[in-house]
Design an enzyme around this catalytic site. Structure first.
Site, PDB file in Angstrom:
ATOM      1  N   GLY A   1       2.105   1.544   9.931  1.00  9.95           N
ATOM      2  CA  GLY A   1       2.597   2.917  10.130  1.00  9.95           C
ATOM      3  C   GLY A   1       4.036   3.106   9.700  1.00  9.95           C
ATOM      4  O   GLY A   1       4.691   4.071  10.099  1.00  9.95           O
TER       5      GLY A   1
ATOM      6  N   LYS B   1      12.505  14.387   6.623  1.00 12.26           N
ATOM      7  CA  LYS B   1      13.656  14.227   5.710  1.00 12.26           C
ATOM      8  C   LYS B   1      13.517  14.996   4.407  1.00 12.26           C
ATOM      9  O   LYS B   1      14.476  15.567   3.916  1.00 12.26           O
ATOM     10  CB  LYS B   1      13.944  12.746   5.426  1.00 12.26           C
ATOM     11  CG  LYS B   1      12.745  11.868   5.244  1.00 12.26           C
ATOM     12  CD  LYS B   1      12.438  10.886   6.297  1.00 12.26           C
ATOM     13  CE  LYS B   1      10.933  10.689   6.381  1.00 12.26           C
ATOM     14  NZ  LYS B   1      10.540   9.351   6.675  1.00 12.26           N
TER      15      LYS B   1
ATOM     16  N   ILE C   1      18.310   4.037  14.377  1.00  8.02           N
ATOM     17  CA  ILE C   1      19.777   3.887  14.286  1.00  8.02           C
ATOM     18  C   ILE C   1      20.441   5.268  14.350  1.00  8.02           C
ATOM     19  O   ILE C   1      20.122   6.136  13.537  1.00  8.02           O
ATOM     20  CB  ILE C   1      20.204   3.210  12.962  1.00  8.02           C
ATOM     21  CG1 ILE C   1      19.382   1.962  12.685  1.00  8.02           C
ATOM     22  CG2 ILE C   1      21.685   2.878  12.982  1.00  8.02           C
ATOM     23  CD1 ILE C   1      19.710   1.309  11.350  1.00  8.02           C
TER      24      ILE C   1
ATOM     25  N   VAL D   1       4.372   9.061  14.576  1.00  4.79           N
ATOM     26  CA  VAL D   1       5.616   9.310  15.331  1.00  4.79           C
ATOM     27  C   VAL D   1       5.343  10.203  16.544  1.00  4.79           C
ATOM     28  O   VAL D   1       5.897   9.984  17.629  1.00  4.79           O
ATOM     29  CB  VAL D   1       6.700   9.929  14.410  1.00  4.79           C
ATOM     30  CG1 VAL D   1       7.992  10.169  15.187  1.00  4.79           C
ATOM     31  CG2 VAL D   1       6.976   9.018  13.233  1.00  4.79           C
TER      32      VAL D   1
ATOM     33  N   LYS E   1      17.123  10.790   2.758  1.00  2.00           N
ATOM     34  CA  LYS E   1      17.985  10.351   3.870  1.00  2.00           C
ATOM     35  C   LYS E   1      19.456  10.319   3.428  1.00  2.00           C
ATOM     36  O   LYS E   1      20.346  10.695   4.188  1.00  2.00           O
ATOM     37  CB  LYS E   1      17.533   8.974   4.357  1.00  2.00           C
ATOM     38  CG  LYS E   1      16.176   9.018   5.069  1.00  2.00           C
ATOM     39  CD  LYS E   1      15.599   7.629   5.278  1.00  2.00           C
ATOM     40  CE  LYS E   1      14.259   7.700   5.993  1.00  2.00           C
ATOM     41  NZ  LYS E   1      13.534   6.420   5.995  1.00  2.00           N
TER      42      LYS E   1
HETATM   43  N1  HSE Z   1       8.483   5.768   5.590  1.00  2.00           N
HETATM   44  C1  HSE Z   1       9.736   5.678   6.231  1.00  2.00           C
HETATM   45  C2  HSE Z   1      10.307   4.296   6.015  1.00  2.00           C
HETATM   46  C3  HSE Z   1       9.587   5.972   7.687  1.00  2.00           C
HETATM   47  O1  HSE Z   1       9.558   3.410   5.591  1.00  2.00           O
HETATM   48  O2  HSE Z   1      11.487   4.075   6.244  1.00  2.00           O
HETATM   49  C4  HSE Z   1      10.854   6.174   8.422  1.00  2.00           C
HETATM   50  O3  HSE Z   1      11.601   7.228   7.894  1.00  2.00           O
END
Ligand code: HSE
Length: 393
Positions: free
Chosen positions: A179, A97, A128, A15, A197
């Site tokens: 990734g 998160k 989003i 990222v 999340k």
């Molecule tokens: N590992 C997380 C996913 C990355 O696959 O959604 C994004 O938060």
């Protein structure tokens, strides 16, 4: 006012690199990355060595740096960095998160006491803008539930298995190569990433903080071809879903688990690393937000959006927390599930209210029935070693 931002960046992985590239394409953002703090001294880097440091204080104690962007995956170190930066009066953008879900109440307190800003839209659902929308647009009284595919890696794996017959290990490998996955993919496939999340989303949707430890989560790591076949025969797809919903008595239920999804649902067609969030409310019924939930550039662009917002001094106000609507989290809700199991002892762990269907052959056994979330939560830590698969139906 769009102020000049001098960024101290922590972490230069997927990222961080994505952010660097996205920022280069966005000259109108008055922000430069002045310093990058990294851990690994031996990794080959694409930037001149003088921009890098291995000492966090080179950023935290630099008065010219007014924004810290934290993009590392070690939650404990991230916590110390974010807390220290906020206490030194710097703005912070974070994508972590796990760390946020664990420490949000403390960070909310620090922000309110010191008037500093911490933004983290990038932490939930990648590109989003779900957090800022929940924060600014949706009223708690009317909002009924937020339901979503919140983990791109799991969705990628499920899509590859269901649509292309790719096996689980290969699909997971691909998610790592692209990734999408966390450095420890158990966070993705165990439903933890989605859980973190969901906790963050719940704060901005309903103004209630629930510790991740109190919420039932079950992931996709135990899925087999039999589960896929069961779903297919019923005309459904299996998706990993996180949901927070309000009941008429002001109870709030949260959970993360796979779900057998029918074609009439918005999330049925959310494939690969995409995420989809359905916001349901009185009077407007359902709204759907869709976009890439993982990967360098989608997440990098979400971080950039948080940076830009800080440039205009935007802060989350946590209005819904202040409104105190009397919502109370509980695990009292009853869910209808499919449980595939091997041993009778595994089935006996589950305290079903009602068993609706039971099937048993030499190599495939399942039941469907109703069970309380509190029962699932009670046995959550016993489930990880067992050869079972659970999905809401
Ligand atoms: N590992 C997380 C996913 C990355 O696959 O959604 C994004 O938060």
């Amino acid at each position: 006012m769009n102020q000049q931002l001098n960024i101290g960046l922590f972490g230069f992985g997927v990222v961080g690199n994505g952010l660097y590239e996205v920022l280069k394409q966005s000259p109108a953002t008055h922000a430069v990355i002045s310093r990058i703090c990294i851990k690994n001294r031996h990794k080959q880097r694409s930037l001149p060595p003088e921009i890098f440091t291995f000492t966090p204080d080179d950023i935290l104690d630099d008065p010219k740096i007014n924004l810290v962007v934290e993009l590392i995956d070690d939650a404990e170190t991230a916590y110390l960095i974010v807390k220290s930066a906020l206490e030194k009066g710097k703005s912070v953008v974070s994508g972590n998160k796990k760390m946020l879900a664990a420490h949000l109440p403390e960070f909310i307190g620090i922000q309110q006491k010191l008037g500093v800003g911490l933004l983290y839209d990038a932490s939930a659902c990648g590109s989003i803008p779900v957090i800022r929308n929940l924060e600014e647009y949706y009223d708690t009284d009317l909002l009924q539930s937020v339901t979503g595919i919140l983990n791109g890696s799991s969705n990628y794996i499920l899509s590859k298995m269901y649509n292309h017959g790719v096996d689980y290990a290969e699909a997971l490998y691909q998610a790592q190569e692209y990734g999408f996955a966390e450095s420890d993919p158990v966070f993705d496939v165990g439903g933890l990433d989605a859980l973190y999340k969901l906790v963050i989303i719940t704060v901005h949707a309903f103004g209630v903080y629930v510790s991740p430890d109190e919420v039932f989560n079950f992931g996709i790591s135990k899925i087999t071809g039999q589960d896929m076949q069961y779903a297919r025969e019923k005309g459904r797809k299996i998706k990993l879903v996180g949901q927070v919903m309000k009941d008429p008595e002001n109870g709030l239920s949260l959970f993360v688990m796979p779900r057998m999804v029918t074609p009439d649902k918005y999330i049925y067609n959310v494939e690969d690393e995409f995420n989809g969030v359905v916001i349901k409310g009185a009077f407007y019924d359902k709204q759907f937000m869709f976009g890439k939930g993982a990967g360098a550039y989608p997440t990098g662009s979400a971080v950039l959006s948080d940076i830009t917002a800080r440039g205009y001094n935007y802060r989350y106000e946590y209005k819904k927390m202040k409104q105190k609507k009397g919502l109370a989290f509980s695990n009292n809700a009853i869910v209808q599930v499919y449980l595939r199991y091997e041993e009778e002892a595994d089935l006996n762990l589950f305290n079903f209210e009602i068993i609706r269907e039971r099937y048993s052959s030499d190599d495939f056994r399942y039941v469907t029935g109703l069970i309380k979330l509190s029962n699932l939560q009670k046995i959550k830590h016993d489930l990880s070693d067992r050869n079972i698969f659970l999905a809401e139906i």
